[in-house]
Every structure is written in structure tokens, then in C-alpha cells.
Write a protein that holds these residues in place. Structure first.
Motif, PDB file in Angstrom:
ATOM      1  N   ARG A  83      88.408 -10.664 136.060  1.00 14.88           N
ATOM      2  CA  ARG A  83      89.802 -11.405 134.749  1.00 14.88           C
ATOM      3  C   ARG A  83      91.223 -10.445 135.392  1.00 14.88           C
ATOM      4  NH1 ARG A  83      92.163 -13.272 130.504  1.00 14.88           N
ATOM      5  NH2 ARG A  83      92.488 -15.194 130.237  1.00 14.88           N
ATOM      6  N   LYS A  84      90.634  -9.191 134.705  1.00 17.85           N
ATOM      7  CA  LYS A  84      91.891  -7.903 134.264  1.00 17.85           C
ATOM      8  C   LYS A  84      92.007  -7.213 135.855  1.00 17.85           C
ATOM      9  CE  LYS A  84      92.066  -8.078 129.946  1.00 17.85           C
ATOM     10  NZ  LYS A  84      93.197  -7.816 128.512  1.00 17.85           N
ATOM     11  N   ASP A 106      88.423  -5.860 127.036  1.00 13.91           N
ATOM     12  CA  ASP A 106      90.024  -5.855 126.887  1.00 13.91           C
ATOM     13  C   ASP A 106      90.832  -4.867 126.280  1.00 13.91           C
ATOM     14  OD1 ASP A 106      91.779  -8.779 126.414  1.00 13.91           O
ATOM     15  OD2 ASP A 106      91.063  -8.772 124.771  1.00 13.91           O
ATOM     16  N   SER A 125      94.077  -3.555 128.370  1.00 14.33           N
ATOM     17  CA  SER A 125      94.702  -4.568 127.404  1.00 14.33           C
ATOM     18  C   SER A 125      95.766  -4.496 129.101  1.00 14.33           C
ATOM     19  CB  SER A 125      94.894  -3.532 126.226  1.00 14.33           C
ATOM     20  OG  SER A 125      95.773  -1.917 126.395  1.00 14.33           O
ATOM     21  N   GLY A 136      96.232  -7.557 133.093  1.00 17.48           N
ATOM     22  CA  GLY A 136      95.778  -9.202 132.751  1.00 17.48           C
ATOM     23  C   GLY A 136      96.274 -10.239 131.438  1.00 17.48           C
ATOM     24  N   GLU A 137      95.602 -11.229 131.388  1.00 17.65           N
ATOM     25  CA  GLU A 137      96.093 -11.848 129.876  1.00 17.65           C
ATOM     26  C   GLU A 137      94.781 -11.504 128.741  1.00 17.65           C
ATOM     27  OE1 GLU A 137      98.625 -13.798 128.298  1.00 17.65           O
ATOM     28  OE2 GLU A 137      99.518 -13.473 130.399  1.00 17.65           O
ATOM     29  N   PRO A 138      95.228 -11.512 127.689  1.00 14.08           N
ATOM     30  CA  PRO A 138      94.170 -10.502 126.925  1.00 14.08           C
ATOM     31  C   PRO A 138      92.331 -11.863 127.214  1.00 14.08           C
ATOM     32  CG  PRO A 138      95.841 -11.609 125.400  1.00 14.08           C
ATOM     33  CD  PRO A 138      96.228 -10.980 127.104  1.00 14.08           C
ATOM     34  N   ALA A 159      93.922 -21.742 127.792  1.00  9.17           N
ATOM     35  CA  ALA A 159      93.507 -20.591 128.894  1.00  9.17           C
ATOM     36  C   ALA A 159      92.278 -20.287 129.120  1.00  9.17           C
ATOM     37  CB  ALA A 159      94.454 -19.759 129.584  1.00  9.17           C
ATOM     38  N   GLY A 213      88.965 -17.321 127.564  1.00  4.19           N
ATOM     39  CA  GLY A 213      89.414 -17.150 127.004  1.00  4.19           C
ATOM     40  C   GLY A 213      88.014 -16.217 126.971  1.00  4.19           C
TER      41      GLY A 213
END
Length: 228
Positions: free
Chosen positions: A30-31, A80, A84, A87-89, A157, A159
Motif C-alpha cells: 500500500r505504501k 506507517d 510516512s 502513500g496514505e497513512p 478508504a 485503513g
């Protein structure tokens, strides 16, 4: 730290069916973080795994810059924080929302592994199977109530809680076959959520094993334990 991490890709020690290890797979993808994965045979653990996680000797372990990070929820938060900028956290910024996400992730880890073990590590027809099934369905219904009408646990989204729970979805087939129930029938909204996670997120789709492969793996484990 990010400059040091760029020198060498993180190494993930994992077993392909592990819900816990596959959390790290999802988070790294994801990151957009490139990583090396080393497969572990949990019946004959490698010296690297045992030296990297001497307390528990379990997957997953994420090795970054030669330093190990252990325990899957800790690894998610490390990813995360350490990446950081990528991508989104996973965790929300609001302190209350973060605390709530951590609560539900902890609930998942308190309920799911123990209930699952009673279902798949007990002889067929044993009282433990029925008890494990009932407790699992109750936990899944509790999670379904928390999900509510939202697409994902935190809203719109994928999470932290989604990443904590969705790696158990490939195991649903195994629980159903050995426990004699249907997740889709008991918790239709949660089943739809699991399908949505895979359909809408490549990081999930590329990180989870096929349910049938999980079942065959478990059948082999049951034979090894003398349960078949």
C-alpha cells in the motif's frame, strides 16, 4: 531513517498463509515499498527467524537496516511511521480515531486466532469446534456492527483495522468447511466488505493466498497433528 532504508530493501520473514505476516505484505505494498520476502517453514524455523524474534520465534518479522521489528500490529505502525511520506497513512490523524482503530485491531487479535484454533486444530465433532464456531461468529458479528454501512472500517478508504482483519478472509473457507457454517450467511455485510477489500485494492489482492490453498495447507497440518 528513510535514507538508511533506501540502501537496502526491507526483508519480511513470513509464511504465505499467515494472516499476521500478510498484514505486513499489504501495508508495504500500500505504501509502495519494495521488499524482499523470505518464506519460513514453521515446522522447521530458520536460524534467522529465531535470532530475529528470540522471544516468540514467530512470523512476521520485518528486518529494516539489519534491525528486526516483531509482532504484526507493531510492524503496521512501524511501516506507517517509517514510510510516512509514501502513500496514505494507515492510522488516522485524529487521536480519538487512532485509539479506536487500535482498540478494534486489538479486539481482532484477542478473538480471531483463539476461535480459529479451536475450529481447525480440534478433531472433527469435538465440542471445541462448536464452541470455537459460536465464538467466532459472535466476534464477526461484533466487527460487522462496527463496520456498519461504511465501505471500510475508517470510512471511504482502506485503513489500519481493514489491514488487520482482511488477511483472515482467505481462512473463511477453512473455518466454514471444518466448522460447518457460512460466513456470508452469518455476516453478509462483512463478507461483502472482504470482497470489496480485494476488488478495490491491489495491495490486498496481491498479498493474500487463495482460500483453497489455505485449506489444503491446514489439511496437511491436521494430518501432522493426528487430527485426520
Amino acid at each position: 531513517m528513510e535514507g538508511d532504508q533506501a540502501a537496502a530493501a526491507p526483508v519480511l520473514l513470513n509464511c504465505f498463509v499467515s494472516p499476521f505476516g500478510n498484514r505486513a505484505r499489504i501495508a508495504l505494498r500500500r505504501k509502495g515499498v519494495a521488499f524482499e520476502e523470505k518464506a519460513e517453514n514453521l515446522a522447521a524455523k530458520s536460524p534467522l527467524l529465531l535470532s530475529s524474534n528470540p522471544v516468540h520465534g514467530k512470523v512476521p518479522v520485518l528486518i529494516v537496516g539489519g534491525r528486526p521489528v516483531c509482532e504484526s500490529l507493531v510492524i503496521l505502525e512501524f511501516i506507517d511511521d517509517a514510510f510516512s511520506a509514501a502513500g496514505e497513512p494507515l492510522l488516522p490523524a485524529d487521536p480519538y480515531a487512532r485509539a479506536r482503530a487500535r482498540f478494534w485491531a486489538s479486539y481482532i487479535d484477542t478473538k480471531m486466532p483463539e476461535c480459529a484454533a479451536r475450529v481447525w486444530r480440534s478433531p472433527k465433532g469435538a465440542a471445541a469446534v462448536e464452541e470455537g464456531k459460536k465464538d467466532m461468529v459472535a466476534a464477526l458479528k461484533t466487527l460487522e456492527a462496527e463496520l456498519g454501512a461504511k465501505p471500510y472500517f475508517a470510512g471511504d478508504a482502506l485503513g489500519y483495522v481493514d489491514v488487520a482483519l482482511v488477511p483472515f478472509a482467505p481462512w473463511f473457507l477453512t473455518y466454514e468447511r471444518l466448522g460447518g457454517f457460512s460466513v456470508a450467511a452469518e455476516c453478509p455485510a462483512l463478507a461483502a466488505w472482504a470482497a470489496r477489500c480485494v476488488r478495490e485494492n491491489d495491495c490486498v489482492a496481491k498479498s493474500l493466498p487463495e482460500p483453497e490453498h489455505v485449506f489444503q495447507f491446514v489439511c496437511g497440518m491436521r494430518k501432522m497433528f493426528g487430527l485426520e
